[in-house]
Design a protein around this motif. Structure first.
Motif, PDB file in Angstrom:
ATOM      1  N   MET A 199      36.127  55.370  82.573  1.00 16.32           N
ATOM      2  CA  MET A 199      36.706  53.936  83.054  1.00 16.32           C
ATOM      3  C   MET A 199      35.150  53.049  82.752  1.00 16.32           C
ATOM      4  O   MET A 199      35.465  51.960  82.341  1.00 16.32           O
ATOM      5  N   PHE A 200      34.105  53.588  83.135  1.00 16.10           N
ATOM      6  CA  PHE A 200      32.971  52.634  83.253  1.00 16.10           C
ATOM      7  C   PHE A 200      32.517  52.337  81.792  1.00 16.10           C
ATOM      8  O   PHE A 200      32.214  51.116  81.518  1.00 16.10           O
ATOM      9  N   MET A 230      35.209  49.876  80.144  1.00 13.89           N
ATOM     10  CA  MET A 230      34.986  48.390  80.863  1.00 13.89           C
ATOM     11  C   MET A 230      34.201  47.294  79.932  1.00 13.89           C
ATOM     12  O   MET A 230      34.237  46.387  79.928  1.00 13.89           O
ATOM     13  N   THR A 272      36.542  46.428  77.200  1.00  9.25           N
ATOM     14  CA  THR A 272      37.741  45.149  78.040  1.00  9.25           C
ATOM     15  C   THR A 272      36.822  43.821  78.155  1.00  9.25           C
ATOM     16  O   THR A 272      37.635  42.841  77.926  1.00  9.25           O
ATOM     17  N   ALA A 273      35.861  44.081  78.870  1.00  7.22           N
ATOM     18  CA  ALA A 273      35.151  42.591  79.166  1.00  7.22           C
ATOM     19  C   ALA A 273      34.897  41.896  77.779  1.00  7.22           C
ATOM     20  O   ALA A 273      34.845  40.725  77.967  1.00  7.22           O
ATOM     21  N   PHE A 286      43.480  43.052  81.843  1.00  6.70           N
ATOM     22  CA  PHE A 286      42.361  44.249  81.547  1.00  6.70           C
ATOM     23  C   PHE A 286      41.364  44.123  82.706  1.00  6.70           C
ATOM     24  O   PHE A 286      41.277  45.372  83.350  1.00  6.70           O
ATOM     25  N   TRP A 287      40.804  43.100  83.247  1.00 12.42           N
ATOM     26  CA  TRP A 287      39.860  43.283  84.281  1.00 12.42           C
ATOM     27  C   TRP A 287      40.428  43.674  85.613  1.00 12.42           C
ATOM     28  O   TRP A 287      39.950  44.612  86.321  1.00 12.42           O
ATOM     29  N   MET A 296      41.587  47.365  85.416  1.00 15.92           N
ATOM     30  CA  MET A 296      40.513  48.357  85.193  1.00 15.92           C
ATOM     31  C   MET A 296      39.945  48.700  86.859  1.00 15.92           C
ATOM     32  O   MET A 296      39.676  49.922  87.242  1.00 15.92           O
ATOM     33  N   LEU A 297      39.670  47.486  87.727  1.00 17.38           N
ATOM     34  CA  LEU A 297      39.244  47.527  88.970  1.00 17.38           C
ATOM     35  C   LEU A 297      40.525  48.311  89.747  1.00 17.38           C
ATOM     36  O   LEU A 297      39.863  49.352  90.586  1.00 17.38           O
ATOM     37  N   MET A 319      31.498  48.627  88.018  1.00 16.54           N
ATOM     38  CA  MET A 319      32.438  48.343  86.769  1.00 16.54           C
ATOM     39  C   MET A 319      32.553  46.835  86.525  1.00 16.54           C
ATOM     40  O   MET A 319      32.116  46.552  85.342  1.00 16.54           O
ATOM     41  N   GLY A 320      32.248  45.894  87.529  1.00 17.29           N
ATOM     42  CA  GLY A 320      32.176  44.558  87.221  1.00 17.29           C
ATOM     43  C   GLY A 320      30.873  44.180  86.455  1.00 17.29           C
ATOM     44  O   GLY A 320      30.819  43.403  85.593  1.00 17.29           O
ATOM     45  N   GLY A 345      30.667  45.359  82.802  1.00 14.96           N
ATOM     46  CA  GLY A 345      31.471  44.247  81.721  1.00 14.96           C
ATOM     47  C   GLY A 345      30.733  43.303  81.690  1.00 14.96           C
ATOM     48  O   GLY A 345      30.791  42.962  80.333  1.00 14.96           O
TER      49      GLY A 345
END
Length: 402
Positions: A211-212, A215, A218-219, A307-308, A311-312, A330-331, A334
């Motif tokens: 997922m990382f 990200m 998606t970002a 998305f954002w 994901m979180l 994660m943030g 992105g």
């Protein structure tokens, strides 16, 4: 928790995110004006825009490591001071380097808000994390819509971009005051008694690593396109900034209905559908003209809408031991990806603009290059759906109302 005013903390968090998003919306609308006023080329404008995305991951990652130690309140006081400094420095900027410094301050402030508020929302609403994180992140596109409309209105009135930036001072002062008066809970990981060693072990989970990496995509799909849409499509439509407002208006509407949507579909399936719609919308933006471009903006907005926050929410729900650090990594991933991609595409745009027979071709070439990313995401999220089914996780993950 008896002194914790959950709803007031949530409202103040939304206001701090509004300031973050206003900085994106207003800056996206005034990039061309900065270029004219300070004689900056597209590569320099890209560098300035990228600093906000670079400051964000620096702050969000550092914040992720220290938030459990110093608490969320101190981080948000720091965010307030950085926002204040960045806004004032932007208003009085004198050229390229002062714009870089002021944008860095705002980027650091934005990342600090995210570093504190994501774990705060997850701690306040432990049984409906994905929904409440989505409601919280509604204010990011909401602020971009407001910022875009401010740019349009102030342009019509003949007001300067300095006044547009100054508008951000009021919500900044208000959120700083509110947070200074409220008590905060500890982070969810601390409250649950998960050790630091346990947190780092959870970060090595292959699902988190997967997922990382996703990200990044998606970002970039959401934020790079949103930040640059006015520049890339200015020769396709006279109202390119309206595309930004329209796209984010769709995102606001979608996130407002997060609860019923997440009751009807699993987060992993929602991410797959989002990737499909994002690819469709980006293709339309890069190939269509006239009214059809606005249809593309609607579809693209529906695509990037979830998305954002999803994901979180997915990571924090399925791997809760990763805690605040997991959310912030994660943030940070992105925003770092967006920063690097923006610099690269700024140079690419400059070379395309010089060689293209029409300015339209350069903007569309950037969009078509970016289209590859959501196409890859379709495959990746399809695999995620199958993987989660194999783990018997087909039910919606975090939708119990408290």
């Amino acid at each position: 928790m008896s002194t914790i005013q959950r709803d007031q903390l949530f409202r103040a968090s939304c206001l701090s995110l509004l300031v973050t998003s206003l900085s994106f919306g207003i800056r996206a609308g005034m990039l061309d004006k900065l270029g004219v006023d300070f004689q900056l080329d597209k590569a320099q404008l890209a560098s300035i825009a990228s600093v906000a995305f670079l400051g964000f991951p620096i702050a969000v990652v550092i914040g992720g490591f220290i938030v459990d130690i110093i608490g969320m309140k101190k981080l948000l006081v720091l965010a307030f001071l950085l926002h204040l400094a960045g806004i004032i420095l932007t208003i009085f900027a004198g050229g390229y380097w002062t714009l870089m410094i002021s944008t860095l301050c705002i980027g650091l402030a934005n990342g600090t808000v995210e570093a504190a508020c994501n774990p705060l929302v997850a701690s306040l609403y432990t049984t409906e994390k994905t929904t409440k994180l989505t409601h919280f992140h509604l204010w990011f596109p909401g602020g971009i819509v407001i910022g875009s409309l401010i740019v349009l209105l102030f342009d019509k009135l003949g007001l300067s971009w300095q006044i547009q930036v100054g508008v951000m001072l009021l919500p900044t002062v208000i959120y700083g005051y509110l947070f200074s008066k409220l008590d905060f809970p500890v982070t969810e990981r601390v409250a649950a008694g998960v050790s630091t060693a346990g947190m780092y072990k959870a970060l090595a989970n292959p699902l988190f690593i997967f997922m990382f990496i996703l990200m990044f995509g998606t970002a970039i799909t959401e934020l790079f396109t949103g930040q640059w849409i006015g520049v890339l499509l200015k020769n396709v439509t006279e109202n390119a900034i309206l595309l930004l407002a329209l796209t984010n208006g769709v995102i606001v509407l979608g996130r407002a209905f997060a609860k019923p949507i997440l009751r009807a579909i699993t987060p992993q399936a929602l991410l797959f559908v989002s990737a499909v719609l994002s690819a469709m919308g980006l293709y339309m933006l890069g190939h269509f003209e006239g009214t059809a471009v606005f249809a593309g903006a609607v579809i693209f907005g529906a695509g990037v809408c979830f998305f954002w926050p999803t994901m979180l929410g997915f990571v924090n729900t399925n791997i809760p031991a990763t805690g605040a650090l997991g959310l912030n990594l994660m943030g940070g991933a992105g925003m770092f990806a967006v920063s690097v991609y923006t610099i690269f595409m700024g140079d690419f745009y400059k070379s395309l603009e010089a060689s293209a027979s029409s300015p339209i071709e350069a903007g569309r070439a950037i969009l078509n290059a970016t289209l590859v990313i959501p196409v890859v995401l379709i495959v990746a999220f399809g695999a995620l759906v199958l993987f989660m089914k194999s783990r018997n996780k087909a039910e919606p993950l975090a939708e119990v109302t408290v």
